[in-house]
Design a protein around this motif. Structure first.
Motif, mmCIF file in Angstrom:
data_model
loop_
_atom_site.group_PDB
_atom_site.id
_atom_site.type_symbol
_atom_site.label_atom_id
_atom_site.label_comp_id
_atom_site.label_asym_id
_atom_site.label_seq_id
_atom_site.Cartn_x
_atom_site.Cartn_y
_atom_site.Cartn_z
ATOM 1 N N TRP A 80 1.255 -1.362 0.144
ATOM 2 C CA TRP A 80 -0.380 0.148 -0.340
ATOM 3 C C TRP A 80 1.113 1.060 0.090
ATOM 4 O O TRP A 80 0.341 2.737 -0.514
ATOM 5 C CB TRP A 80 -1.322 0.462 0.992
ATOM 6 N N ARG A 81 1.866 1.081 0.349
ATOM 7 C CA ARG A 81 2.795 2.593 0.472
ATOM 8 C C ARG A 81 3.410 2.798 -1.079
ATOM 9 O O ARG A 81 3.287 3.738 -1.306
ATOM 10 C CB ARG A 81 3.959 1.913 1.333
ATOM 11 N N GLU A 82 3.106 1.628 -1.893
ATOM 12 C CA GLU A 82 4.562 2.016 -2.564
ATOM 13 C C GLU A 82 2.706 2.352 -4.203
ATOM 14 O O GLU A 82 2.907 2.378 -5.545
ATOM 15 C CB GLU A 82 5.427 0.993 -3.168
ATOM 16 N N SER A 83 1.574 2.186 -3.444
ATOM 17 C CA SER A 83 0.801 1.917 -4.651
ATOM 18 C C SER A 83 -0.500 3.741 -3.939
ATOM 19 O O SER A 83 -0.508 4.043 -3.125
ATOM 20 C CB SER A 83 -0.706 0.811 -3.933
ATOM 21 N N GLY A 84 -0.421 3.626 -5.710
ATOM 22 C CA GLY A 84 -1.452 4.839 -5.396
ATOM 23 C C GLY A 84 -2.529 4.592 -5.730
ATOM 24 O O GLY A 84 -3.727 5.716 -5.673
ATOM 25 N N VAL A 85 -3.982 3.461 -5.027
ATOM 26 C CA VAL A 85 -4.991 3.475 -5.226
ATOM 27 C C VAL A 85 -6.000 3.447 -3.594
ATOM 28 O O VAL A 85 -6.607 3.109 -4.048
ATOM 29 C CB VAL A 85 -4.870 1.688 -5.492
ATOM 30 N N PHE A 86 -5.053 4.408 -2.966
ATOM 31 C CA PHE A 86 -5.712 3.990 -1.799
ATOM 32 C C PHE A 86 -5.822 5.654 -1.025
ATOM 33 O O PHE A 86 -4.526 6.219 -1.032
ATOM 34 C CB PHE A 86 -4.871 3.423 -0.957
ATOM 35 N N SER A 87 -6.543 5.853 -0.976
ATOM 36 C CA SER A 87 -6.736 7.731 -0.451
ATOM 37 C C SER A 87 -6.000 7.524 0.816
ATOM 38 O O SER A 87 -5.353 6.871 1.316
ATOM 39 C CB SER A 87 -8.444 7.897 -0.130
ATOM 40 N N ASP A 88 -6.317 9.187 0.975
ATOM 41 C CA ASP A 88 -4.986 9.211 2.402
ATOM 42 C C ASP A 88 -6.030 9.256 3.680
ATOM 43 O O ASP A 88 -5.183 8.375 4.417
ATOM 44 C CB ASP A 88 -5.150 11.079 2.417
ATOM 45 N N ARG A 89 -7.663 8.852 3.494
ATOM 46 C CA ARG A 89 -7.410 8.372 5.422
ATOM 47 C C ARG A 89 -7.651 6.632 4.929
ATOM 48 O O ARG A 89 -7.288 5.942 5.595
ATOM 49 C CB ARG A 89 -8.898 8.309 4.537
ATOM 50 N N GLU A 90 -7.061 5.779 4.165
ATOM 51 C CA GLU A 90 -7.163 4.956 4.293
ATOM 52 C C GLU A 90 -5.629 4.152 4.274
ATOM 53 O O GLU A 90 -5.110 3.078 5.046
ATOM 54 C CB GLU A 90 -7.260 3.939 2.120
ATOM 55 N N ARG A 91 -4.995 5.209 3.762
ATOM 56 C CA ARG A 91 -3.175 5.151 4.536
ATOM 57 C C ARG A 91 -3.226 5.169 5.701
ATOM 58 O O ARG A 91 -2.225 4.551 5.836
ATOM 59 C CB ARG A 91 -2.508 6.188 3.302
#
Length: 157
Positions: A80-91
């Motif tokens: 997830w840290r390298e992925s662009g598919v998650f919103s700031d809240r999800e991160r």
């Protein structure tokens, strides 16, 4: 080896029913706080991955897909840290998931807490925290008992 492990939920059904009731209470807290099914399932899948709980990964991947989470998004959870598919809240929630899952290492570090506090209301933070306490408990029950996860493949390869 390990095939004859004690199945905790069957061996102490009263305790397991209490854990299940706890999980239902946590679900109500999450719903009242406005935590949507997507976020709830993403953190539960990730905690289960981190703990190595194949049984709970299966359960929560199924629930995540039912909540509309795509297979591509689920495959990106481990990176997830390298992925662009998650919103700031999800991160922020995924970072919080790691802090709760590995709580013995650093507790919930100030930077993780502060980021969560910026992106979530107090009620949302409380709900996410209880979701993480709950899934980590279930992970431990399933892992200790080596709950089986049968293949879904119709044909052996």
């Amino acid at each position: 080896m390990g095939e004859h492990r004690v199945h905790l939920s069957k061996s102490a059904p009263t305790a397991y029913k209490a854990l299940d009731a706890f999980a239902k209470s946590v679900g109500a807290v999450a719903a009242d706080a406005g935590i949507d099914a997507r976020l709830k399932e993403l953190v539960q899948v990730h905690a289960s991955q981190l703990n190595g709980c194949a049984y709970c990964v299966r359960v929560h991947v199924d629930r995540a897909q039912a909540a509309g989470v795509s297979s591509d998004t689920l495959m990106q959870l481990s990176v997830w840290r390298e992925s662009g598919v998650f919103s700031d809240r999800e991160r922020a929630a995924l970072e919080l998931t790691e802090a709760f899952t590995f709580i013995s290492e650093d507790g919930v570090p100030d930077d993780v807490y502060d980021t969560a506090a910026e992106l979530f209301t107090k009620d949302e933070y409380v709900a996410l925290s209880w979701i993480l306490v709950s899934i980590n408990a279930f992970n431990r029950v399933a892992i200790a008992g080596r709950y089986p996860v049968p293949s879904r493949d119709d044909v052996d390869v």
